[in-house]
Design a protein around this motif. Structure first.
Motif, PDB file in Angstrom:
ATOM      1  N   LYS A 158      28.433   0.657   3.329  1.00 48.59           N
ATOM      2  CA  LYS A 158      28.525  -0.801   3.368  1.00 48.59           C
ATOM      3  C   LYS A 158      27.142  -1.413   3.569  1.00 48.59           C
ATOM      4  O   LYS A 158      26.207  -0.742   3.986  1.00 48.59           O
ATOM      5  N   SER A 159      27.050  -2.718   3.295  1.00 49.30           N
ATOM      6  CA  SER A 159      25.772  -3.409   3.476  1.00 49.30           C
ATOM      7  C   SER A 159      25.340  -3.334   4.931  1.00 49.30           C
ATOM      8  O   SER A 159      26.134  -3.581   5.844  1.00 49.30           O
ATOM      9  N   ALA A 160      24.085  -2.979   5.138  1.00 49.87           N
ATOM     10  CA  ALA A 160      23.500  -3.025   6.473  1.00 49.87           C
ATOM     11  C   ALA A 160      22.685  -4.296   6.634  1.00 49.87           C
ATOM     12  O   ALA A 160      22.696  -4.933   7.677  1.00 49.87           O
ATOM     13  N   VAL A 161      21.939  -4.644   5.585  1.00 49.61           N
ATOM     14  CA  VAL A 161      21.201  -5.898   5.535  1.00 49.61           C
ATOM     15  C   VAL A 161      21.522  -6.568   4.213  1.00 49.61           C
ATOM     16  O   VAL A 161      21.451  -5.929   3.156  1.00 49.61           O
ATOM     17  N   ASN A 162      21.899  -7.828   4.280  1.00 45.55           N
ATOM     18  CA  ASN A 162      22.268  -8.570   3.078  1.00 45.55           C
ATOM     19  C   ASN A 162      21.417  -9.825   2.991  1.00 45.55           C
ATOM     20  O   ASN A 162      21.277 -10.553   3.975  1.00 45.55           O
ATOM     21  N   VAL A 163      20.793 -10.075   1.843  1.00 46.17           N
ATOM     22  CA  VAL A 163      19.998 -11.284   1.646  1.00 46.17           C
ATOM     23  C   VAL A 163      20.764 -12.231   0.742  1.00 46.17           C
ATOM     24  O   VAL A 163      21.388 -11.806  -0.233  1.00 46.17           O
ATOM     25  N   THR A 164      20.737 -13.520   1.086  1.00 47.18           N
ATOM     26  CA  THR A 164      21.612 -14.469   0.403  1.00 47.18           C
ATOM     27  C   THR A 164      20.880 -15.616  -0.283  1.00 47.18           C
ATOM     28  O   THR A 164      21.245 -16.009  -1.395  1.00 47.18           O
ATOM     29  N   GLU A 165      19.864 -16.195   0.362  1.00 43.90           N
ATOM     30  CA  GLU A 165      19.199 -17.378  -0.171  1.00 43.90           C
ATOM     31  C   GLU A 165      17.737 -17.364   0.249  1.00 43.90           C
ATOM     32  O   GLU A 165      17.324 -16.558   1.085  1.00 43.90           O
ATOM     33  N   LEU A 166      16.960 -18.304  -0.309  1.00 42.56           N
ATOM     34  CA  LEU A 166      15.564 -18.371   0.074  1.00 42.56           C
ATOM     35  C   LEU A 166      15.023 -19.784  -0.006  1.00 42.56           C
ATOM     36  O   LEU A 166      15.604 -20.663  -0.662  1.00 42.56           O
ATOM     37  N   LEU A 167      13.891 -19.984   0.657  1.00 38.99           N
ATOM     38  CA  LEU A 167      13.080 -21.195   0.572  1.00 38.99           C
ATOM     39  C   LEU A 167      11.685 -20.786   0.135  1.00 38.99           C
ATOM     40  O   LEU A 167      11.267 -19.641   0.358  1.00 38.99           O
ATOM     41  N   LEU A 168      10.943 -21.703  -0.492  1.00 45.35           N
ATOM     42  CA  LEU A 168       9.626 -21.382  -1.035  1.00 45.35           C
ATOM     43  C   LEU A 168       8.625 -22.437  -0.601  1.00 45.35           C
ATOM     44  O   LEU A 168       8.885 -23.639  -0.705  1.00 45.35           O
ATOM     45  N   SER A 169       7.455 -21.979  -0.119  1.00 47.08           N
ATOM     46  CA  SER A 169       6.377 -22.883   0.263  1.00 47.08           C
ATOM     47  C   SER A 169       5.054 -22.213  -0.067  1.00 47.08           C
ATOM     48  O   SER A 169       4.654 -21.246   0.590  1.00 47.08           O
ATOM     49  N   GLY A 170       4.385 -22.704  -1.108  1.00 43.48           N
ATOM     50  CA  GLY A 170       3.139 -22.079  -1.522  1.00 43.48           C
ATOM     51  C   GLY A 170       3.344 -20.621  -1.861  1.00 43.48           C
ATOM     52  O   GLY A 170       4.219 -20.280  -2.668  1.00 43.48           O
ATOM     53  N   ASP A 171       2.557 -19.740  -1.227  1.00 37.59           N
ATOM     54  CA  ASP A 171       2.677 -18.309  -1.470  1.00 37.59           C
ATOM     55  C   ASP A 171       3.601 -17.629  -0.475  1.00 37.59           C
ATOM     56  O   ASP A 171       3.516 -16.407  -0.274  1.00 37.59           O
ATOM     57  N   ARG A 172       4.486 -18.393   0.147  1.00 38.84           N
ATOM     58  CA  ARG A 172       5.414 -17.814   1.121  1.00 38.84           C
ATOM     59  C   ARG A 172       6.857 -18.089   0.726  1.00 38.84           C
ATOM     60  O   ARG A 172       7.197 -19.207   0.314  1.00 38.84           O
ATOM     61  N   ALA A 173       7.674 -17.081   0.882  1.00 42.76           N
ATOM     62  CA  ALA A 173       9.122 -17.227   0.699  1.00 42.76           C
ATOM     63  C   ALA A 173       9.794 -16.878   2.019  1.00 42.76           C
ATOM     64  O   ALA A 173       9.450 -15.872   2.653  1.00 42.76           O
ATOM     65  N   LEU A 174      10.727 -17.708   2.455  1.00 43.26           N
ATOM     66  CA  LEU A 174      11.553 -17.391   3.616  1.00 43.26           C
ATOM     67  C   LEU A 174      12.922 -16.988   3.095  1.00 43.26           C
ATOM     68  O   LEU A 174      13.647 -17.798   2.523  1.00 43.26           O
ATOM     69  N   VAL A 175      13.257 -15.719   3.274  1.00 41.14           N
ATOM     70  CA  VAL A 175      14.515 -15.172   2.767  1.00 41.14           C
ATOM     71  C   VAL A 175      15.528 -15.150   3.905  1.00 41.14           C
ATOM     72  O   VAL A 175      15.248 -14.636   4.995  1.00 41.14           O
ATOM     73  N   LEU A 176      16.706 -15.706   3.649  1.00 41.93           N
ATOM     74  CA  LEU A 176      17.764 -15.787   4.653  1.00 41.93           C
ATOM     75  C   LEU A 176      18.830 -14.753   4.360  1.00 41.93           C
ATOM     76  O   LEU A 176      19.173 -14.501   3.194  1.00 41.93           O
ATOM     77  N   GLY A 177      19.381 -14.167   5.408  1.00 40.26           N
ATOM     78  CA  GLY A 177      20.425 -13.175   5.215  1.00 40.26           C
ATOM     79  C   GLY A 177      21.006 -12.712   6.534  1.00 40.26           C
ATOM     80  O   GLY A 177      20.954 -13.420   7.546  1.00 40.26           O
ATOM     81  N   TYR A 178      21.561 -11.495   6.541  1.00 41.61           N
ATOM     82  CA  TYR A 178      22.228 -10.932   7.706  1.00 41.61           C
ATOM     83  C   TYR A 178      21.787  -9.499   7.936  1.00 41.61           C
ATOM     84  O   TYR A 178      21.617  -8.729   6.985  1.00 41.61           O
ATOM     85  N   ASP A 179      21.642  -9.159   9.194  1.00 46.60           N
ATOM     86  CA  ASP A 179      21.493  -7.763   9.592  1.00 46.60           C
ATOM     87  C   ASP A 179      22.779  -7.390  10.319  1.00 46.60           C
ATOM     88  O   ASP A 179      23.026  -7.830  11.445  1.00 46.60           O
ATOM     89  N   TYR A 180      23.622  -6.582   9.654  1.00 47.23           N
ATOM     90  CA  TYR A 180      24.914  -6.238  10.224  1.00 47.23           C
ATOM     91  C   TYR A 180      24.817  -5.140  11.272  1.00 47.23           C
ATOM     92  O   TYR A 180      25.815  -4.780  11.884  1.00 47.23           O
ATOM     93  N   ARG A 181      23.643  -4.624  11.465  1.00 54.35           N
ATOM     94  CA  ARG A 181      23.456  -3.584  12.478  1.00 54.35           C
ATOM     95  C   ARG A 181      22.494  -4.052  13.567  1.00 54.35           C
ATOM     96  O   ARG A 181      21.833  -3.233  14.201  1.00 54.35           O
ATOM     97  N   ALA A 182      22.432  -5.368  13.786  1.00 54.32           N
ATOM     98  CA  ALA A 182      21.492  -5.893  14.772  1.00 54.32           C
ATOM     99  C   ALA A 182      21.756  -5.291  16.146  1.00 54.32           C
ATOM    100  O   ALA A 182      20.832  -4.973  16.892  1.00 54.32           O
TER     101      ALA A 182
END
Length: 630
Positions: A158-182
């Motif tokens: 099963k997924s341990a880490v899942n990425v769902t969406e992102l934001l972008l600013s210049g040369d940086r991306a902030l990727v949002l998701g879940y860590d199911y094994r936190a």
């Protein structure tokens, strides 16, 4: 929420739970205004905080755990409540450094970005595909970078880490998701909302991660600052009450005992942060900064995190928390609102048998306002309440310091909708004015506020499009109404007094017939009219419930929306004139059932995105230019 992990300074306001909703008077058109303000009281110690949280949570527990958002919560886990987002803007027009105009994400407010599956800055397209971040150069039309972020648990598959969406600013991306094994406090099943900062200057690389106990609700970005809203539940291990048979009283007593034995850490979200060098910092919300109102349930906590996307790492997010529930986020730049409707409390009255507990006679929507104007953490500044259910973030809009909010209320075996205008009065959001009695027997299907004008669509058999004059906050009023078959689930400004509506056509009995696009002339608010219509029988579109999938490119009068019809997915491309809507064609991707999720414009190219890849198409002729497999 933000900068220094070691010196975490979190402000937690306990604010939602057992307040009684305002009930309507004789008719739905005379529902009462907002409740009195939530009086915030600071706690003197962790002991006082714990005692208060335990007492409130014990009163909200049922035979099978906490009842929240219509579902029994067993405790010990975060609610994966990534919001069902709806996103006036259309991303507007932006110019890349090369001078090419491009479309951004279709968002509610201009200048306030929202997370999505794909972003572009006019030079590159950044997207997520099968757990990996992909970077595509729009000139060479090639994948120039790839970084795997999602992972699978080798043992479970099963997924341990899942990425769902992102934001972008210049040369940086902030990727949002879940860590199911936190595994916060080593409690199995406690997932964490995870934010990953990726540097795109060269080959994509991770330069920071932040994981906090809870589920992602939504996020907003202004300039290089991102605000992420997370919902968490108390980690309380309730006993297995199946052995108690049908004795609900015994189950409730056992669950209350578990609540009264829980430590304060069960309520306070924990977090961890890791920088590019692997240095790990961890902490939790400080109980010394917790406040509460007079009544609340202590079954949920909202946390707003702030990240500087231009920083060397994510840092500690500077958490600011409210011990309350929430399901809808709206921001216009200076202000951020989190709303929570109380529908589940009506269900709780029937499902949860708790001695001495009360539930509101009618559902209501609580609203929490944060001031984002100053540097640093957002400040929680006011809260209020209105009767009825909220549809989505488009049901809210701040203008000239007033919040306009549209809700549907059920009373006396019927429904009706209203628009309330709230003003800030100290720590309260109080009613300045209202207009009610909209669509009796119907509910709201879409809302749009554009300046001092509001548009509300209700539906049961026909689609009344109401136009509202909101220039005087103390006296909002309906000035026009248009009744047509079907409904619009999303409304989008098309310039020059025009309004686009995407939804479903319907017959005289209210039975939906398929995709419908309407063009409304609203130059005279007192006499709105539909000047053009396009119908596709048996079709539906993701953009009806997620406006991020809606693209209107005004320079070409081009409208692109994904559609499904007879199991055949495609992007429907329409040309919108002053009083016409014509079909230009359709775009498909390889694979019979390949759903196309998003559309973008960069220069003269229409890009369409599916899980399989990106297709470049000439925006004027719809001739295919390139296919890039992902």
């Amino acid at each position: 929420m933000r900068r220094s992990l070691a010196a975490l300074s979190a402000l937690v306001f306990v604010a939602a739970g057992c307040t009684s909703g305002a009930s309507p008077k004789a008719a739905p058109s005379t529902v009462t205004g907002p409740e009195p303000a939530f009086k915030l009281v600071a706690f003197d110690s962790c002991e006082q905080l714990l005692s208060s949280l335990r007492d409130a949570a014990a009163g909200a527990v049922g035979p099978w755990g906490f009842l929240n958002n219509g579902a029994m919560l067993r405790g010990g886990g975060a609610a994966d409540t990534a919001a069902q987002r709806s996103s006036l803007n259309g991303g507007g027009k932006a110019a890349a450094p090369t001078g090419q105009e491009y479309s951004g994400t279709n968002t509610h407010e201009a200048g306030v970005d929202e997370p999505d599956l794909v972003k572009t800055d006019g030079k590159r397209i950044v997207t997520l595909s099968r757990g990996a971040l992909k970077v595509v150069d729009v000139t060479s039309r090639t994948v120039t970078g790839s970084l795997t972020l999602g992972t699978v648990d080798d043992a479970s598959g099963k997924s341990a880490v899942n990425v769902t969406e992102l934001l972008l600013s210049g040369d940086r991306a902030l990727v949002l998701g879940y860590d199911y094994r936190a595994g916060f406090d080593d409690v199995p099943g406690v997932s964490g909302a995870q934010m990953t900062l990726v540097d795109l200057a060269g080959a994509p690389k991770v330069i920071g991660r932040f994981t906090i106990e809870g589920g992602l609700l939504d996020a907003r970005q202004v300039g290089g600052t991102a605000r992420v809203v997370v919902v968490s539940r108390p980690r309380i291990a309730f006993p297995d009450n199946a052995k108690l048979g049908g004795d609900d009283d015994a189950r409730i007593a056992a669950n209350r005992s578990a609540v009264m034995a829980a430590p304060v850490d069960a309520w306070l979200p924990q977090w961890t942060a890791t920088d590019a060098g692997g240095k790990r910092t961890e902490g939790r919300v400080d109980c010394g900064a917790v406040s509460r109102p007079a009544t609340y349930s202590a079954t949920s906590m909202l946390t707003v995190l702030t990240f500087d996307l231009g920083g060397a790492a994510l840092g500690g997010g500077d958490p600011v928390s409210v011990v309350a529930d929430g399901d809808t986020v709206y921001a216009n730049g200076p202000s951020l609102y989190i709303a929570n409707d109380q529908r589940w409390r009506v269900l709780a009255a029937d499902v949860v048998r708790t001695r001495g507990a009360t539930s509101p006679a009618r559902p209501s929507t609580q609203v929490f306002k944060f001031d984002l104007g100053a540097a640093g953490s957002p400040r929680f500044v006011a809260s209020g309440e209105v009767p009825g259910w909220l549809l989505n973030q488009y049901s809210m809009s701040e203008w000239d310091g007033h919040l306009r909010i549209a809700t549907t209320m059920a009373a006396d075996n019927t429904t009706a909708s209203a628009v309330y205008v709230l003003r800030r009065d100290g720590g309260r959001l109080t009613e300045a004015g209202r207009v009610d009695g909209l669509g009796k027997g119907e509910r709201i299907y879409s809302v749009r506020f554009i300046g001092t004008t509001g548009y509300v669509v209700t539906f049961r058999q026909t689609d009344p499009l109401y136009t509202l004059d909101l220039r005087d906050p103390a006296a909002p009023k309906v000035v026009g109404e248009l009744k047509i078959p079907g409904y619009s689930a999303y409304l989008h400004p098309a310039g020059d007094g025009r309004l686009l509506g995407l939804g479903q056509d319907a017959n005289a009995q209210g039975r939906v017939q398929g995709t419908q696009v309407s063009l409304f002339d609203v130059r005279d608010p007192a006499h709105p009219s539909r000047v053009a219509q396009f119908k596709r029988q048996s079709g539906s579109s993701e953009a009806e419930h997620d406006p991020h999938a809606f693209l209107f490119w005004a320079p070409l009068g081009l409208l692109a929306v994904p559609v499904w019809r007879d199991s055949q997915p495609a992007v429907l491309v329409l040309k919108v004139g002053d009083s016409t809507i014509t079909e230009a064609g359709a775009i498909t991707h390889p694979g019979r059932y390949t759903a196309i999720r998003r559309s973008l414009i960069v220069g003269g190219t229409l890009w369409t995105l599916s899980e399989q890849g990106l297709k470049a198409t000439d925006a004027s002729t719809l001739a295919e230019q390139a296919w890039i497999a992902l």
